[in-house]
Write an enzyme that holds these catalytic residues in place. Sequence first.
Site, short mmCIF file in Angstrom:
data_model
loop_
_atom_site.label_atom_id
_atom_site.label_comp_id
_atom_site.label_asym_id
_atom_site.label_seq_id
_atom_site.Cartn_x
_atom_site.Cartn_y
_atom_site.Cartn_z
N ARG A 168 -10.87 -18.50 6.56
CA ARG A 168 -9.85 -18.54 7.36
C ARG A 168 -10.44 -18.75 8.79
NH1 ARG A 168 -5.90 -15.23 4.71
NH2 ARG A 168 -4.92 -15.98 3.67
N ALA B 271 0.58 -1.13 0.00
CA ALA B 271 0.28 0.06 0.43
C ALA B 271 0.69 0.86 -0.14
CB ALA B 271 -0.79 -0.55 1.16
N HIS C 197 -3.00 -13.90 12.04
CA HIS C 197 -2.21 -13.25 10.77
C HIS C 197 -2.14 -12.37 10.19
CE1 HIS C 197 -0.38 -14.55 7.08
NE2 HIS C 197 -1.83 -14.02 6.07
N GLU D 209 -3.62 -2.63 5.01
CA GLU D 209 -4.30 -3.94 6.15
C GLU D 209 -4.01 -2.64 7.62
OE1 GLU D 209 -1.28 -7.00 7.76
OE2 GLU D 209 -2.81 -7.34 9.34
#
Lengths: 253, 649
Positions: free
Chosen positions: B330, B43, B401, B425
Amino acid sequence: MANLNLTLKVWRQLNAEDHGRIETYEARDISDEASFLEMLDIVNERILEDGGEPIHFDHDCREGICGMCSLTINGIPHGKDRGITVCQLHMRTFKDGDIIWIEPFRSRAFPILRDLMVDRTALDRIVAAGGYIDIRTGAAQDANNLPVEKDKAEAAFEAAACIGCGACVASCKNSSAMLFVSAKAAHLNYLPQGAPEKQKRTLSMVRQMDEEGFGNCTNQYECEAVCPKEISADNIAKLNRDYALSSIKEAVS
Amino acid sequence: MLNSNIPSGPIEQKWTNHKFDSKLINPANKRKFKVIVVGSGLAGGAAASTLAELGYQVSCFCYQDSPRRAHSIAAQGGINAAKNYRNDGDSIQRLFYDTVKGGDFRSREANVYRLAEVSNAIIDQATAQGVPFAREYGGLLDNRSFGGAQVSRTFYARGQTGQQLLIGVYQALEKEIGRGGVTMHTRSEMLDLVTVEGHAKGIIVRDMVTGEITSHAADAVILATGGYGNAFFLSTNAMGCNVMAAYRAHKRGACFANPCYTQIHPTCIPVSGDYQSKLTLMSESLRNDGRIWVPKNADDCKKNPSDIPEADRDYYLERKYPSFGNLAPRDIASRAAKEACDDGRGVGPSGLGVYLDFHDATQRLGQETISARYGNLFQMYGKITGEDPYQTPMRIYPAVHYTMGGLWVDYNLMSNVPGLHVLGEANFSDHGANRLGASALMQGLADGYFVIPATIAPYLASQTPGSVTTEHAEFKKVEEEVRERVGRLININGKRTVDSFHRELGHLLWDKCGMARDKAGLEEALDRIPGIREEFWENVRIPGSGNNVNAELEKAGRVADFLEFAELLCHDAHDRKESCGGHFRTEYQFTEKSPEVKAGKTQPGEAKRDDKNFSYVAAWEFKGVGKKPKLHKEPLEYEAVKQTIRSYA
């Protein structure tokens, strides 16, 4: 599982001005399941508890991909195992009672910052000199408009696997960065996308490499042997060909 | 306080209309504006290089020795895009829907649609840069499947897609550094944000080699500093990953959204001992060909797996989720592994592990094909465990994670502090309560290459370039606060190491705010965290000075922030009285008595959302250390998709 008692001989140097020296540490009761860097963590915790300053070393991802860790172990960058970085080295490869020498990556082009940490920004400057394809964000055509032969794509990938750790330089008696530079050049020069800038790229990367104080390649292939990503020294031959051709083209144009 | 600035109009036209309606800055004026980018991963690096190409003056900062080492590099499996090269029914609409559903209907619809919309351009851009994606013999790009989707839309470069995409970004960034468009500051850590009259106008940075603390001013600040998974001490994050930049911004007024949405990845190598420093991910792509199982009988757990006959194995994902099988999302796969281990059927020395078995795939495809697909992952596993996964099944267990929560941003990726933009993130916006595999790379690059270059212009157009410099009193004040804090840390001179505090905090969070949470546990954590923090500030030992490389000082600064941030994390988890995605509150799950279970829509033990009461983004405002933050709610309105029970059966 077993525990090991080891003797570490470690290069300590406070900063660039300091004269460095080897110091000895006893590493007792180390689990053979620990990684090499975890062994150093344990030793550092004990140094801290005894009021000392910990051994400084570069590390980050600890899974063999970021290229940050950079230790010379018993004279070999990343240690004696093939195809791994230090962070992937595990203590099960050592024996109880071993004496382990730990030094930084050695090269004039990699000045020491502290203990086992070195400055590898010379490698970034080589990339800045031409290790890219000049494509503005947004200017790309559809990705499938340009098919790439699978074997060429594979060859480019093999070269692109370089993580820029600098072990090749540290292993070379001449401190040559040819494996690093040739891998970057091959990655881009193999691909049709990279063709328009091939000549410029090859010449400017090699010239920057020389300016940074790296030595010449004398074909000993130590670099290939220590490379954690097992980059082939064939890339060096390709770079030499591309460089010769580019120099001639430059001279006659 | 929170205006999401979602453009009006039908979802397919929002982004196009928004770009048309936004102010532009003419090329001659762009060079007058300075932009700071913190972080050089997918990013940050993409934003820095693209903004420099556009003509802005960019300064980029990273703590690593080279921008190429940002933790994006460790992403293994792939990157999604709605190219539909496979002709298997994919579309922007389907990628959008899968991502919203994957996020358990807790993401902002308009942002997700935009993400799906720009996904294709990312693949084009990366390919043009020379990113060596996997190709087929015809020379065109190959795809693989990933969790939470029934189409093959994932582009990949063996098991190192993140590294190859990041090298593409890094090369573009170095090109701009060479050209003078970007000034790069490596081994530099942002220690604080400077706001002037409420606007983000700069940062305070410590040079990690010389210890020098300096001020940097700009017309806008972009944070692309990743997630906070290392709050848990053990995670798949790199050792240096931290929450400092985002948390400092939070303390300066930026709301932190949905911190309790943490992703526990199902396929990591199990913990082997208390010296362990980090956990290693085994790519989700392995679930394409690997089959996950545990013994049916607890008595078989210590047996050699090859001695356990087929009839005595429980392929629990295939059993519970027949249509998605081993490719269940997940959060679901992680909880199922935990359930099996809690049931006493875990394998390996600790009993906290399940098998990931390639025997069938190797029989079907041959070892050569398996090696071509996953060779580097198998090698990585072999090096760490000393076992050969071609011969014996891998053992895996979930680990922290990725963090879906992050600083709150509007549609322009600007936080509630004007001028402060947050990408990748580090923001909260696109993944809701759970991120699907191969979507992090997509979001980081979408934000950096295609969103922020367009959405930063309206803010900059409202500012006079260069109006604030580091001579402003606010810079002096914050710089002084930073010096004081660094000095305070060094002078504590206590008895305990930084890591010992970090480990203590991490264990507490993993136990009480990890894969499963409940009211009592969260209250216990909230009760205990202040004590750890107080002891830290009285008893941590940081040797050496601030004027050299000092790894303990760096870690201490980060852990100090984790010790405050952890409370925010637990407050959010405590406050969200529902289960969704990565946030599983044991009090809120479907049981055999639930009408939805009886109707066959879901199964006992699945997360039970409460759309009536919790269909909002929880954005927390800082109110002082140790004080409960103030909750602001951004309601989530679903126009294009309907909130349903998230079923993968």
